[in-house]
Design an enzyme around this catalytic site. Structure first.
Site, PDB file in Angstrom:
ATOM      1  CE  LYS A 176      -2.021   2.602   3.048  1.00 59.76           C
ATOM      2  NZ  LYS A 176      -1.892   3.854   2.297  1.00 59.76           N
ATOM      3  CD  GLU A 250      13.526   1.665   9.374  1.00 60.31           C
ATOM      4  OE1 GLU A 250      13.991   2.738   9.790  1.00 60.31           O
ATOM      5  OE2 GLU A 250      14.066   0.564   9.586  1.00 60.31           O
ATOM      6  CB  CYS A 284      12.971   9.714   7.999  1.00 64.12           C
ATOM      7  SG  CYS A 284      13.982   8.640   6.975  1.00 64.12           S
ATOM      8  CD  GLU A 383       9.667  13.558  11.037  1.00 66.41           C
ATOM      9  OE1 GLU A 383       8.514  13.089  11.158  1.00 66.41           O
ATOM     10  OE2 GLU A 383      10.603  12.918  10.546  1.00 66.41           O
TER      11      GLU A 383
HETATM   12  P1  NAD Z   1       1.974   8.546   7.751  1.00 63.34           P
HETATM   13  O1  NAD Z   1       2.301   7.773   8.985  1.00 63.34           O
HETATM   14  O2  NAD Z   1       0.909   9.542   7.807  1.00 63.34           O
HETATM   15  O3  NAD Z   1       1.567   7.547   6.566  1.00 63.34           O
HETATM   16  C1  NAD Z   1       2.451   6.537   6.127  1.00 63.34           C
HETATM   17  C2  NAD Z   1       1.635   5.434   5.466  1.00 63.34           C
HETATM   18  O4  NAD Z   1       0.833   4.793   6.447  1.00 63.34           O
HETATM   19  C3  NAD Z   1       0.682   5.907   4.384  1.00 63.34           C
HETATM   20  O5  NAD Z   1       0.636   4.914   3.377  1.00 63.34           O
HETATM   21  C4  NAD Z   1      -0.651   5.985   5.127  1.00 63.34           C
HETATM   22  O6  NAD Z   1      -1.778   5.850   4.277  1.00 63.34           O
HETATM   23  C5  NAD Z   1      -0.533   4.810   6.066  1.00 63.34           C
HETATM   24  N1  NAD Z   1      -1.296   4.905   7.306  1.00 63.34           N
HETATM   25  C6  NAD Z   1      -1.681   6.038   7.963  1.00 63.34           C
HETATM   26  N2  NAD Z   1      -2.297   5.697   9.125  1.00 63.34           N
HETATM   27  C7  NAD Z   1      -2.278   4.344   9.203  1.00 63.34           C
HETATM   28  C8  NAD Z   1      -2.723   3.401  10.178  1.00 63.34           C
HETATM   29  N3  NAD Z   1      -3.306   3.778  11.306  1.00 63.34           N
HETATM   30  N4  NAD Z   1      -2.510   2.088   9.942  1.00 63.34           N
HETATM   31  C9  NAD Z   1      -1.880   1.685   8.824  1.00 63.34           C
HETATM   32  N5  NAD Z   1      -1.446   2.519   7.848  1.00 63.34           N
HETATM   33  C10 NAD Z   1      -1.630   3.845   8.049  1.00 63.34           C
HETATM   34  O7  NAD Z   1       3.361   9.182   7.262  1.00 63.34           O
HETATM   35  P2  NAD Z   1       3.603  10.136   6.008  1.00 63.34           P
HETATM   36  O8  NAD Z   1       3.136  11.492   6.388  1.00 63.34           O
HETATM   37  O9  NAD Z   1       3.105   9.510   4.772  1.00 63.34           O
HETATM   38  O10 NAD Z   1       5.190  10.120   5.928  1.00 63.34           O
HETATM   39  C11 NAD Z   1       6.009  11.000   6.577  1.00 63.34           C
HETATM   40  C12 NAD Z   1       6.629  10.336   7.798  1.00 63.34           C
HETATM   41  O11 NAD Z   1       7.383   9.195   7.397  1.00 63.34           O
HETATM   42  C13 NAD Z   1       7.612  11.227   8.503  1.00 63.34           C
HETATM   43  O12 NAD Z   1       7.379  11.174   9.882  1.00 63.34           O
HETATM   44  C14 NAD Z   1       8.969  10.611   8.180  1.00 63.34           C
HETATM   45  O13 NAD Z   1       9.962  10.860   9.125  1.00 63.34           O
HETATM   46  C15 NAD Z   1       8.625   9.172   8.084  1.00 63.34           C
HETATM   47  N6  NAD Z   1       9.640   8.460   7.295  1.00 63.34           N
HETATM   48  C16 NAD Z   1      10.511   7.633   7.947  1.00 63.34           C
HETATM   49  C17 NAD Z   1      11.522   6.994   7.244  1.00 63.34           C
HETATM   50  C18 NAD Z   1      12.499   6.098   7.940  1.00 63.34           C
HETATM   51  O14 NAD Z   1      13.139   5.300   7.270  1.00 63.34           O
HETATM   52  N7  NAD Z   1      12.640   6.183   9.245  1.00 63.34           N
HETATM   53  C19 NAD Z   1      11.619   7.154   5.872  1.00 63.34           C
HETATM   54  C20 NAD Z   1      10.715   7.985   5.229  1.00 63.34           C
HETATM   55  C21 NAD Z   1       9.711   8.630   5.970  1.00 63.34           C
END
Ligand code: NAD
Length: 493
Positions: A176, A250, A284, A383
């Protein structure tokens, strides 16, 4: 307008989505809708997971050898490489990453995929050990159905990072992508399927958080490989813990770059220019807190301002652009809110702090340097995920280490110094999963991941491949040893 994508990929077929509504994919540089994408329904999630579970239990993929799977996946990666320009174009269009960075992301992700295949091929799936109670075979077996869930800030890279190691070890996957950035995923599915990944082994569902939630909770999902925000990771961790699902999270970061007294300023500025502003700071691991010796704060702030102002902000499709917009209106509002918060908390905008002049459309934010910040401010603790850095002064190296560690996050960090002893000390004392010296470095051969609120598990290195295996011990009688030895690696490869 790109091609609309009204189908999901379930059980080896493109099928219509159950939900009536579609999602508009918006180019953040122009604010125009570029495609419409299907939204999965909860029933689609159920069908996708069931097909993955059926393929895992009853299909040929799990039962084949690693070498057979690696051959198919290598072919798929080669096919994707021939579509590099198309993939890079989609990344730029859907999230505003400048074209040259997007091309780099595609080629390095394909290399990462190939690396995972090599690691898996070299990893024995059967090891015979002599134990105190006789011979035993230690088997590496695929964990089962993997729910792979990606964020919007690195779509193709995260797809490859999750799907390839899962598939090569014999798992089935339901992927997804994020609601905002699903367009590259269709190409990934097309090429993996063309290369010979069997029906049900890889499924694609597109939608937002609600569907992600249903996927995570599905009883036939054995492992969740998630990249995204800490708040979502916490929710997923609770569900996974309750059901004993394997989980890899992550999450977010608030990484500190420590500039030591003897910092090589030019080298540091080149590291920070990339480490803080690449992908408009939506990384991130990015350095969002810059720690400077108090006596050099003014001079180093000026150098940071010059580094920020040297970025060419504009149309990400233009190859001379070095920083595009942030990925969405929502992100633009979030980042702008933090810029306001920084001002009202008393930090000083040394450069940036708003929309760049001459860019009236698109979600553009100027690279922003907050001088005179403290580590207690929200801009230093939360963040932001945008091109905004806090410059924080310290009086001693011990204090710099303490400030770096005064964060709920523990993803990445850096020290810029010419003294290897100082570098080693800071690298050891800062509590993170990853650390860089005099650079902003990311590679796929070493483990990448976080501690504290930055997550659990590692997404690269051999450790990433290992995480898609369960270990099973079979206690043997001596006459069984040759049978298990025959299944060991030399025949497997
Ligand atoms: P998000 O958590 O809002 O969404 C990430 C994914 O999870 C999306 O596909 C979303 O639809 C899905 N999702 C949202 N709520 C969910 C739930 N309750 N259960 C299952 N799936 C769910 O994050 P975002 O805004 O898309 O991404 C940005 C974040 O990602 C930042 O905090 C960034 O630091 C982090 N990030 C971390 C890394 C790493 O390797 N540590 C890498 C890239 C991004």
């Amino acid at each position: 307008m790109l091609t609309d994508r009204e189908m999901l990929f379930i059980d080896g077929e493109w099928v219509p989505a159950g939900a009536d509504e579609t999602t508009s994919i918006v180019n953040p540089a122009t604010e125009e809708t570029v495609a419409r994408v299907a939204q999965a329904s909860p029933d689609d999630v159920n069908r996708a997971v069931r097909s993955a579970a059926n393929a895992f239990r009853n299909g040929p993929w799990r039962r084949g050898t690693v070498a057979e799977r690696a051959r198919i996946l290598a072919n798929a990666l080669n096919r994707l490489a021939t579509r590099s320009d198309e993939l890079a174009g989609l990344i730029t269009t859907q999230m505003g990453l400048p074209a040259s960075n997007a091309a780099g992301q595609v080629s390095s992700s394909i290399e990462m995929g190939r690396y995972f295949l090599d690691v898996a091929t070299d990893l024995p799936t059967t090891e015979i050990r002599q134990t105190s109670s006789g011979p035993a075979a230690v088997l590496r077996e695929p964990v089962g159905v993997v729910a792979a869930i990606a964020p919007w800030n690195g779509p193709f890279a995260v797809a490859i990072q999750k799907i390839i190691p899962a598939l090569v070890t014999g798992c089935s996957v339901v992927y997804k992508p994020a609601l905002e950035t699903p367009l590259d995923a269709y190409l990934v599915v097309e090429e993996l399927t063309e290369a010979g990944v069997p029906a049900g082994v890889l499924n694609l569902i597109t939608s937002g958080p609600g569907i992600g939630r249903a996927l995570v909770a599905h009883p036939d999902v054995q492992k969740i490989s998630f990249t995204g925000s800490t708040s979502t990771g916490r929710e997923i961790g609770r569900v996974a813990g309750g059901a004993f699902k394997r989980v890899q999270l992550e999450l977010g970061g608030k990484s500190a770059a420590v500039l030591a007294e003897d910092v090589d300023v030019e080298l540091a500025m080149s590291g920070i220019r990339m480490g803080s502003f690449m992908n408009s700071g939506q990384v991130c691991a990015s350095y969002s807190r810059i720690l400077v010796p108090r006596g050099r704060a003014d001079e180093l702030t000026q150098a940071l301002v010059a580094a920020a102002e040297s970025l060419v902000v504009g149309d990400p499709a233009d190859t001379s652009t070095t920083m595009g917009p942030v990925a969405s209106r929502k992100q633009y509002e979030t980042v702008s809110g933090y810029v306001d918060a920084g001002r009202s908390e008393g930090a000083v905008v040394a450069t940036g702090g708003g929309r760049p002049s001459g860019l009236s459309r698109g979600f553009f934010v100027s690279p922003t340097v907050f001088a005179g910040a403290t580590n207690e401010m929200r801009i230093s603790q939360e963040e932001i995920f945008g091109p905004v850095i806090s410059v924080i002064s310290y009086d001693s190296l011990d204090e710099a280490i303490a400030i770096a560690n005064d964060s709920v996050y523990g993803l990445h960090g850096a020290v810029f110094t010419q003294d290897p002893t100082v570098a080693a000390r800071v690298a050891r004392e800062v509590h993170t999963g990853t650390f860089s010296i005099n650079s902003f470095t990311y590679n796929h051969e070493a483990p990448f991941g976080g501690v504290k609120d930055s997550g659990v598990g590692r997404d690269t290195g051999p450790e990433a491949v290992e995480s898609f295996y369960e270990l099973k011990t079979v206690n043997l009688t001596p006459e069984m040893v040759p049978v298990f030895e025959a299944a060991a690696r030399p025949i497997d490869s």
